[in-house]
Design an enzyme around this catalytic site. Structure first.
Site, PDB file in Angstrom:
ATOM      1  N   LYS A   1      34.212  30.192  40.009  1.00 34.66           N
ATOM      2  CA  LYS A   1      35.454  30.792  40.502  1.00 34.66           C
ATOM      3  C   LYS A   1      36.695  30.103  39.937  1.00 34.66           C
ATOM      4  O   LYS A   1      37.681  30.757  39.608  1.00 34.66           O
ATOM      5  CB  LYS A   1      35.483  30.735  42.029  1.00 34.66           C
TER       6      LYS A   1
ATOM      7  N   GLY B   1      23.128  32.898  47.339  1.00 36.65           N
ATOM      8  CA  GLY B   1      21.678  32.955  47.231  1.00 36.65           C
ATOM      9  C   GLY B   1      21.223  32.944  45.787  1.00 36.65           C
ATOM     10  O   GLY B   1      21.944  33.408  44.899  1.00 36.65           O
TER      11      GLY B   1
ATOM     12  N   VAL C   1      32.721  36.754  43.287  1.00 35.30           N
ATOM     13  CA  VAL C   1      33.074  37.341  44.585  1.00 35.30           C
ATOM     14  C   VAL C   1      31.859  38.107  45.108  1.00 35.30           C
ATOM     15  O   VAL C   1      31.274  38.919  44.379  1.00 35.30           O
ATOM     16  CB  VAL C   1      34.287  38.299  44.436  1.00 35.30           C
TER      17      VAL C   1
ATOM     18  N   LYS D   1      39.059  33.566  45.667  1.00 37.01           N
ATOM     19  CA  LYS D   1      38.535  34.921  45.464  1.00 37.01           C
ATOM     20  C   LYS D   1      39.653  35.965  45.570  1.00 37.01           C
ATOM     21  O   LYS D   1      39.642  36.971  44.846  1.00 37.01           O
ATOM     22  CB  LYS D   1      37.416  35.188  46.472  1.00 37.01           C
TER      23      LYS D   1
END
Lengths: 349, 349
Positions: free
Chosen positions: B134, B330, B161, B233
């Site tokens: 990011k 994840g 994001v 974000k």
């Protein structure tokens, strides 16, 4: 002597014919009016509507492009658009300079006609087709898809499920690299609206009456309240996502008209909401598909979808569960599904 | 004499270099292992991972393609992957037969380095870049985007994001023909998990402790609980959706660590849920962007998003409000974002 030659870049063309001038086509025309220049710049393609046929409102053909502004003004005034440029017996599919036909007439879930025949003729004559009619896609997808492939044209139908809320484009473009194992959705806004009202204490009859007043439900609400509309959408999803033609009759279907006061009270007591769920689950090579009211706990994301909003929860191998929520009907909302499909055709051909 | 010539169709190639062998790259490699043949058939492109660099786990270079199976086995055993085929001082951006670099090292929100430098070098050397970092995108998008355009390569960052939940691909592919006016989102799963626990009666400290035990929160949870991660974000969304570089400091940011017991109790009493909302609203040419905890009623779709799930509500001119909900972190989830970005590069170049 020097000749200076200028390099002139020509845009591609996309000539559109429209069958059926109802709400959906109106929505599309309003969007196109605002977006024609943007499409020309972004996709280097000039979109023109060159022909229109509507059984009530009349026909038009203008190879140079119909003036959308004037057309919308006529429609606003309820005027007939006929200008003798196109005879009733002359089908759009036979007009050579049409590249794409927007089929937005009407259909049923028995034969899919007249939309089915319009689509078949268009594809057979090498025209791309964008449709919002569920009947022909639910009933005849396998045949129509083959016809599109054979004629090297595109058949798109984003608006048949969740109106313009990205569903098929989401699955095609964004989830292409993943594998979908299950789909559950609130696919019929009318019945969800009625259920939301009933949860607030209204009777089925009163809630239906309000839905009809608001224009959410039709005078004959059978397709919505018996679950037939949701079933048609489940059939379309099965075709598209799993490549399987289930046949409408093999999709077990219960509507919301069968919900008893007792079931509603019991759900409320447990803090659950009853929702009409259309679902498809793939196990091995088997697709289990059904439409039925289900009492969903607060931990089920579909439980919280209220009113006319639609939603689809998609389970995949890599992402687990994702959900897309949005409108399921409306002039601009469904008009956008057509516009979005037209853009997809432009991008891919 | 007749010579029969066979028409042999060759696939395109897509040689990949990977910087950083953490969870994200592992997820990507596991997916690629399953999907290499599918990509070859569907996109007529042969994907190979030809080089890997990880500051801890070692380097590898094999122009014929690294055996992913063997590589994953080594990583499972915690072995170093070094085989002397690639020196530390040899950057991937200088390896000629690499087409695309997956940048999955690490970065911060101050300089964006080292990821920022890796990305810049890759783009400058004509490599497509897919990143999940990011920092560099939030801080240096304008520069990096220009560099990508100048070098005629693609810079993609779906995973920055909502991990692999389609966000930028949804906006690019499915909403291209619409105009976005507002975005509101639950962009940080850790703080949403803590808020969900707190609504159930846990103290902030206890909820944070559980989140850390479960691996949702890092040892230093500052970025999550102070709203800095959500702010990054929001900055990325502003770049991408509105083409505006807000600068992190101009995004008003409050975290969840400032929520008092009194505020929580008041929200509960009114049947509301407190959520950390990152939002962007376009009015004329002005973008109003902020991150703050908000008490949302049940009629607000974001109110019902629980646990580590992320969600983005997008308001548009034609569709009104749509929402996408899904995982925000994840291994396979973020690995899929990388895979999906690689597919986009293959489709578009």
């Amino acid at each position: 002597m020097n000749f200076v030659r200028e390099l002139v870049k020509y845009n591609s063309k996309m000539n559109i014919g429209i069958i059926g001038l109802g709400t959906v086509s109106r929505g599309f025309l309003e969007i196109l009016q605002e977006k024609t220049n943007w499409v020309s710049q972004k996709f280097e393609t000039d979109i023109k509507v060159v022909a229109i046929k509507d059984i009530m409102k009349g026909n038009m053909y203008n190879p140079k492009g119909i003036d959308i502004n004037i057309l919308l003004q006529k429609l606003d005034k309820g005027e007939n658009i006929n200008d003798d440029s196109l005879k009733d017996e002359h089908p759009l599919s036979k007009i050579e300079d049409i590249d794409l036909i927007i089929e937005a007439s009407y259909s049923d879930y028995k034969t899919g006609d007249p939309a089915y025949t319009f689509i078949k003729d268009a594809l057979s004559n090498g025209k791309h087709v964008v449709t919002t009619n569920k009947g022909p896609v639910a009933l005849h997808y396998t045949e129509l898809n083959k016809l599109a492939i054979k004629n090297n044209v595109s058949l798109r139908y984003e608006g048949t499920v969740l109106s313009g809320t990205p569903t098929f484009s989401l699955i095609e473009e964004c989830l292409a690299g993943d594998d979908i194992t299950e789909i559950r959705g609130i696919l019929n806004g009318t019945s969800n609206y009625i259920l939301s009202k009933m949860a607030g204490g209204e009777s089925f009859e009163n809630a239906l009456g309000v839905a009809q007043q608001k224009g959410y439900a039709e005078a004959d609400p059978t397709n919505d309240v018996k679950g037939y509309d949701a079933r048609g959408k489940v059939a379309i999803l099965s075709h598209k996502v799993f490549g399987v033609d289930l046949g409408l009759n093999s999709i077990s279907t219960k509507g919301i008209d069968a919900i008893s006061k007792k079931e509603l009270d019991a759900a409320k007591k447990e803090g659950k909401n009853i929702r009409l769920i259309g679902s498809l689950k793939k196990t091995g090579n088997t697709i289990e598909a059904k439409v039925q009211p289900e009492a969903l706990g607060q931990d089920d994301a579909l439980s919280n979808i209220d009113g006319v909003t639609n939603a689809i929860e998609i389970s995949t191998v890599y992402l687990g569960k994702i959900m897309i929520t949005g409108p399921g009907a409306g002039k601009l909302e469904t008009g956008y599904s057509v516009f979005s499909d037209v853009l997809s055709v432009i991008k891919n051909f």
